[in-house]
Scaffold this motif. Structure first.
Motif, mmCIF file in Angstrom:
data_model
loop_
_atom_site.group_PDB
_atom_site.id
_atom_site.type_symbol
_atom_site.label_atom_id
_atom_site.label_comp_id
_atom_site.label_asym_id
_atom_site.label_seq_id
_atom_site.Cartn_x
_atom_site.Cartn_y
_atom_site.Cartn_z
ATOM 1 N N GLN A 6 0.725 -1.349 -0.151
ATOM 2 C CA GLN A 6 0.031 0.153 0.127
ATOM 3 C C GLN A 6 1.079 1.283 0.080
ATOM 4 N N SER A 7 0.697 2.210 -0.722
ATOM 5 C CA SER A 7 1.156 3.452 -0.801
ATOM 6 C C SER A 7 0.180 4.568 -1.174
ATOM 7 N N PRO A 8 0.523 5.820 -0.677
ATOM 8 C CA PRO A 8 1.530 6.048 0.125
ATOM 9 C C PRO A 8 1.411 5.761 1.497
ATOM 10 N N GLN A 9 2.417 6.198 2.416
ATOM 11 C CA GLN A 9 2.285 5.910 3.810
ATOM 12 C C GLN A 9 1.286 6.958 4.510
ATOM 13 N N SER A 10 1.293 8.131 3.909
ATOM 14 C CA SER A 10 0.731 9.392 4.490
ATOM 15 C C SER A 10 0.395 10.251 3.321
ATOM 16 N N LEU A 11 -0.495 11.094 3.499
ATOM 17 C CA LEU A 11 -1.244 11.770 2.360
ATOM 18 C C LEU A 11 -1.828 12.949 3.078
ATOM 19 N N ILE A 12 -1.326 14.110 2.369
ATOM 20 C CA ILE A 12 -1.937 15.488 3.010
ATOM 21 C C ILE A 12 -2.776 16.068 1.493
ATOM 22 N N VAL A 13 -4.134 16.500 1.701
ATOM 23 C CA VAL A 13 -4.848 16.918 0.659
ATOM 24 C C VAL A 13 -5.589 18.131 1.047
ATOM 25 N N ILE A 20 -5.977 9.911 -3.454
ATOM 26 C CA ILE A 20 -5.719 8.617 -4.116
ATOM 27 C C ILE A 20 -4.807 7.779 -3.500
ATOM 28 N N ILE A 21 -5.260 6.544 -2.899
ATOM 29 C CA ILE A 21 -4.393 5.602 -2.387
ATOM 30 C C ILE A 21 -4.282 4.298 -3.147
ATOM 31 N N ASN A 22 -3.297 3.676 -3.171
ATOM 32 C CA ASN A 22 -2.763 2.482 -4.289
ATOM 33 C C ASN A 22 -2.356 1.281 -3.426
ATOM 34 N N CYS A 23 -3.007 0.243 -4.123
ATOM 35 C CA CYS A 23 -2.535 -0.879 -3.437
ATOM 36 C C CYS A 23 -2.139 -2.171 -4.551
ATOM 37 N N ALA A 24 -1.191 -2.873 -4.337
ATOM 38 C CA ALA A 24 -0.905 -3.833 -5.426
ATOM 39 C C ALA A 24 -0.763 -5.453 -4.579
ATOM 40 N N ILE A 77 -10.783 9.154 -2.991
ATOM 41 C CA ILE A 77 -11.718 10.080 -2.633
ATOM 42 C C ILE A 77 -12.069 11.225 -3.081
ATOM 43 N N MET A 78 -13.326 11.628 -3.675
ATOM 44 C CA MET A 78 -13.328 12.818 -4.389
ATOM 45 C C MET A 78 -13.979 13.952 -3.391
ATOM 46 N N ASP A 79 -13.690 15.218 -3.768
ATOM 47 C CA ASP A 79 -14.152 16.291 -2.879
ATOM 48 C C ASP A 79 -13.726 16.248 -1.425
ATOM 49 N N SER A 80 -12.520 15.650 -1.329
ATOM 50 C CA SER A 80 -12.133 15.333 0.183
ATOM 51 C C SER A 80 -12.527 16.134 1.239
ATOM 52 N N GLN A 81 -12.904 15.826 2.403
ATOM 53 C CA GLN A 81 -13.337 16.762 3.514
ATOM 54 C C GLN A 81 -12.496 16.441 4.609
ATOM 55 N N PRO A 82 -12.403 17.458 5.481
ATOM 56 C CA PRO A 82 -11.627 17.482 6.693
ATOM 57 C C PRO A 82 -12.170 16.112 7.627
ATOM 58 N N GLY A 83 -13.531 15.806 7.452
ATOM 59 C CA GLY A 83 -13.985 14.474 8.259
ATOM 60 C C GLY A 83 -13.578 13.316 7.613
ATOM 61 N N THR A 106 -0.280 -1.657 4.768
ATOM 62 C CA THR A 106 0.207 -1.139 5.823
ATOM 63 C C THR A 106 -0.521 -0.112 6.264
ATOM 64 N N GLY A 107 -1.421 0.408 5.554
ATOM 65 C CA GLY A 107 -2.198 1.755 5.938
ATOM 66 C C GLY A 107 -1.532 2.881 5.174
ATOM 67 N N THR A 108 -2.525 3.836 5.172
ATOM 68 C CA THR A 108 -2.239 5.140 4.599
ATOM 69 C C THR A 108 -3.041 6.335 5.622
ATOM 70 N N ARG A 109 -2.242 7.018 6.322
ATOM 71 C CA ARG A 109 -2.951 7.996 6.991
ATOM 72 C C ARG A 109 -3.024 9.469 6.302
ATOM 73 N N LEU A 110 -4.495 9.759 6.090
ATOM 74 C CA LEU A 110 -4.942 10.803 5.345
ATOM 75 C C LEU A 110 -5.106 12.010 6.309
ATOM 76 N N LYS A 111 -4.687 13.145 5.706
ATOM 77 C CA LYS A 111 -4.958 14.567 6.576
ATOM 78 C C LYS A 111 -5.486 15.299 5.413
ATOM 79 N N VAL A 112 -6.907 15.960 5.623
ATOM 80 C CA VAL A 112 -7.389 16.883 4.671
ATOM 81 C C VAL A 112 -7.438 18.291 5.337
ATOM 82 N N LEU A 113 -6.962 19.049 4.738
ATOM 83 C CA LEU A 113 -6.736 20.465 5.296
ATOM 84 C C LEU A 113 -7.980 21.148 4.946
ATOM 85 N N ALA A 114 -8.440 22.013 6.077
ATOM 86 C CA ALA A 114 -9.742 22.700 5.854
ATOM 87 C C ALA A 114 -9.348 23.830 5.062
#
Lengths: 114, 114
Positions: A6-13, A20-24, A77-83, A106-114
């Motif tokens: 799984q990638s990326p490990q973390s993502l800020i949008v 977008i999170i990818n797995c193989a 995830i379209m139109d990403s929201q802080p929630g 292994t997981g992806t930590r997503l943070k969506v900025l307001a």
């Protein structure tokens, strides 16, 4: 062969953007591909899942794209929201073999900025 | 409403202690699973069970055992706790077949071994 990468490990949008999170995977016996969402202090919960007979599945703002020949699948995830800020896990399972256990990424930590 | 409960949210034990983690589900599910969750490693399957008194090793069973005396209850046992077993432990249950292979997770037990 049992791994799911799984990638990326973390993502800020930014709010309103696309996440977008990818797995193989390698094991061609896998035939069920769920995505789980986990908020801090909670157990993971099913978000959306796909079987390999379709190339895309959409539920609201969440879409799984599946490429059987490349053995890859992704969560959009379209139109990403802080929630939506959470940790996302992909998984794979060889359901048709009668085995219901998952192999998780292994997981992806997503943070969506307001 | 679907529910998986775990006996403790937080647990602190000493090295060498015998530790019991309890999981109960109220959905009459046949399948139950124990995972550990560590940062950067995702969820890794320790043991699972498809029926009462039945158990199968997952990917990381060393140092653990399980017990399933009743359908609704699945216990994880650390025979002699070690510091490398400090982790978040998640229990899940599922029912095979039908349209959904969803695993339902409990809230987790954060175990610290000192």
């Amino acid at each position: 062969q049992q791994q799911v990468k799984q990638s990326p490990q973390s993502l800020i949008v930014q709010k309103g953007g696309i996440s977008i999170i990818n797995c193989a995977y390698e094991n061609t016996a896998f035939d069920y591909f769920p995505w789980y969402q986990q908020f801090p202090g909670k157990g993971p919960a099913l978000l959306i899942a796909i079987r390999p007979d379709v190339s895309e599945k959409k539920e609201g703002r969440f879409t799984i794209s599946f490429n059987k020949s490349a053995k890859q699948f992704s969560l959009h995830i379209m139109d990403s929201q802080p929630g939506d800020s959470a940790t996302y896990f992909c998984a794979a399972s060889p359901i048709s073999s009668g085995t219901y256990k998952y192999i998780f990424g292994t997981g992806t930590r997503l943070k969506v900025l307001a | 409403d679907v529910k998986v409960t775990q006996s403790s949210r937080y647990l602190v034990k000493r090295t060498g202690e015998k530790v019991f983690l309890e999981c109960v589900q109220d959905m009459d599910h046949e399948n139950m699973f124990w995972y550990r969750q560590d940062p950067g490693l995702g969820l890794r399957l320790i043991y699972f069970s498809y029926d009462v008194k039945m158990k199968e090793k997952g990917d990381i069973p060393e140092g653990y055992s399980v017990s399933r005396e009743k359908k609704e209850r699945f216990s994880l046992i650390l025979e002699s706790a070690s510091t490398n077993q400090t982790s978040m432990y998640l229990c899940a249950s599922s029912s095979p077949g039908g349209a959904s292979y969803e695993q339902y997770f409990g809230p987790g037990t954060r175990l610290t071994v000192t």
